[in-house]
Design a protein around this motif. Structure first.
Motif, mmCIF file in Angstrom:
data_model
loop_
_atom_site.group_PDB
_atom_site.id
_atom_site.type_symbol
_atom_site.label_atom_id
_atom_site.label_comp_id
_atom_site.label_asym_id
_atom_site.label_seq_id
_atom_site.Cartn_x
_atom_site.Cartn_y
_atom_site.Cartn_z
ATOM 1 N N MET A 156 0.585 -1.231 0.097
ATOM 2 C CA MET A 156 -0.082 0.013 -0.062
ATOM 3 C C MET A 156 0.887 1.293 -0.009
ATOM 4 N N ALA A 157 1.875 1.246 0.719
ATOM 5 C CA ALA A 157 2.978 2.365 0.747
ATOM 6 C C ALA A 157 3.760 2.571 -0.363
ATOM 7 N N TYR A 158 3.975 1.480 -1.207
ATOM 8 C CA TYR A 158 4.482 1.651 -2.425
ATOM 9 C C TYR A 158 3.616 2.009 -3.595
ATOM 10 N N ALA A 159 2.255 1.512 -3.551
ATOM 11 C CA ALA A 159 1.187 2.044 -4.399
ATOM 12 C C ALA A 159 0.925 3.546 -4.186
ATOM 13 N N GLN A 213 1.640 -12.357 -8.463
ATOM 14 C CA GLN A 213 0.756 -12.317 -7.291
ATOM 15 C C GLN A 213 0.609 -10.964 -6.662
ATOM 16 N N CYS A 214 1.787 -10.012 -6.671
ATOM 17 C CA CYS A 214 1.797 -8.878 -6.014
ATOM 18 C C CYS A 214 1.532 -7.833 -7.058
ATOM 19 N N GLN A 215 1.563 -8.095 -8.427
ATOM 20 C CA GLN A 215 0.970 -7.249 -9.414
ATOM 21 C C GLN A 215 -0.323 -7.049 -9.396
ATOM 22 N N ARG A 216 -1.234 -8.450 -9.062
ATOM 23 C CA ARG A 216 -2.459 -8.155 -9.005
ATOM 24 C C ARG A 216 -2.895 -7.385 -7.672
ATOM 25 N N GLU A 217 -2.253 -7.661 -6.679
ATOM 26 C CA GLU A 217 -2.595 -6.957 -5.522
ATOM 27 C C GLU A 217 -2.267 -5.470 -5.489
ATOM 28 N N LEU A 218 -1.052 -5.187 -6.331
ATOM 29 C CA LEU A 218 -1.023 -3.731 -6.187
ATOM 30 C C LEU A 218 -1.951 -2.955 -7.348
ATOM 31 N N ARG A 219 -2.331 -3.677 -8.056
ATOM 32 C CA ARG A 219 -3.416 -2.906 -9.015
ATOM 33 C C ARG A 219 -4.762 -2.708 -8.335
ATOM 34 N N CYS A 220 -4.999 -3.581 -7.173
ATOM 35 C CA CYS A 220 -6.185 -3.298 -6.238
ATOM 36 C C CYS A 220 -5.939 -2.261 -5.491
ATOM 37 N N HIS A 221 -4.650 -2.081 -4.880
ATOM 38 C CA HIS A 221 -4.284 -0.820 -4.060
ATOM 39 C C HIS A 221 -4.436 0.383 -5.115
ATOM 40 N N GLY A 229 -7.010 3.304 -4.089
ATOM 41 C CA GLY A 229 -6.419 4.650 -4.087
ATOM 42 C C GLY A 229 -7.329 5.716 -4.815
ATOM 43 N N GLY A 230 -7.456 5.348 -6.298
ATOM 44 C CA GLY A 230 -8.074 6.204 -7.045
ATOM 45 C C GLY A 230 -9.533 6.621 -6.794
ATOM 46 N N ALA A 231 -10.271 5.231 -6.108
ATOM 47 C CA ALA A 231 -11.587 5.696 -5.742
ATOM 48 C C ALA A 231 -11.752 6.589 -4.798
ATOM 49 N N ILE A 232 -10.745 6.424 -3.695
ATOM 50 C CA ILE A 232 -10.744 7.504 -2.648
ATOM 51 C C ILE A 232 -10.631 8.910 -3.076
ATOM 52 N N ILE A 233 -9.495 9.074 -3.877
ATOM 53 C CA ILE A 233 -9.445 10.383 -4.586
ATOM 54 C C ILE A 233 -10.532 10.943 -5.219
ATOM 55 N N ASP A 234 -11.173 10.158 -5.743
ATOM 56 C CA ASP A 234 -12.293 10.316 -6.527
ATOM 57 C C ASP A 234 -13.548 10.853 -5.847
#
Length: 222
Positions: free
Chosen positions: A13-16, A37-45, A49-54
């Motif tokens: 999450m911090a990386y994202a 696996q981490c590529q998929r998890e990173l996309r979710c984060h 984040g985009g939804a929160i900003i929106d």
């Protein structure tokens, strides 16, 4: 390659969100490049984040601010697509046996680096960070059958295995695995594959060494 150890959720999450230090960011980026696996998890984060900003409440900005931001995003996206999709870069990274972020940073294979021997069977190669960046980033090569001194950490440290394997009190770490270590971890890594182990290490503070090793720590720069 099968990856067994990943960054924890808070680290991804911090990386994202771009809040990791430069050194830790590079280690996570290299792991993500090899780990579906981490590529998929990173996309979710990133989507979260985009939804929160929106949903954030709008605030007034200066005229032209939106256009400037969109132009900057477009430029960075074009650069990222060109960099990540370049077939020659992907082929070069594969030939070097390196994740693409590290391939771009080093520009040469691990066997072509000017390693500095710091102890019998142990050598390091330090990677420069941006001016003012905190922490350090380095490659460490440990010969087969060798062990590092027992040590702890005063802050976050991440270690990703690029070749070989090692074992410590946490578990066994092989190619692609990442050890996401907090300040409460004390360990003694020992190579475990019958071959040299090469790791990418990002840390925010020096190791906590014990005994007489503390006297030579400034020389070893560990």
């Amino acid at each position: 390659m099968r990856v067994h150890h990943h960054p924890d959720c808070a680290t991804l999450m911090a990386y994202a969100s771009g809040t990791l230090s430069e050194a830790l960011t590079m280690v996570v980026a290299c792991h993500v490049a090899w780990c579906p696996q981490c590529q998929r998890e990173l996309r979710c984060h990133e989507e979260t984040g985009g939804a929160i900003i929106d949903r954030m409440e709008a605030v007034p900005v200066k005229p032209g601010c939106l256009d400037a931001v969109l132009q900057r995003i477009d430029a960075e996206c074009r650069e990222a697509r060109a960099r990540d999709c370049a077939p020659e870069l992907a082929g070069e990274a594969h030939r070097m046996g390196l994740p693409r972020p590290l391939c771009r940073l080093l520009g040469r294979s691990l066997d072509q680096l000017a390693w500095r021997r710091i102890a019998p069977g142990v050598a390091v190669y330090r990677i420069n960070l941006a001016r003012g960046a905190r922490g350090r980033l380095m490659l460490m090569r440990i010969a087969s059958g060798k062990a590092l001194p027992r040590h702890g950490h005063s802050a976050g440290e991440m270690t990703m295995v690029l070749r070989g394997a090692y074992r410590d009190e946490v578990g066994r770490f092989a190619m692609g695995d990442i050890a996401d270590l907090g300040h409460d971890i004390e360990h003694k890594p020992v190579t475990d594959s019958g071959a040299d182990c090469i790791c990418l290490i990002g840390s925010e503070r020096p190791w906590r060494l014990r005994g007489l090793l503390r006297l030579v720590q400034p020389i070893l720069r560990l």
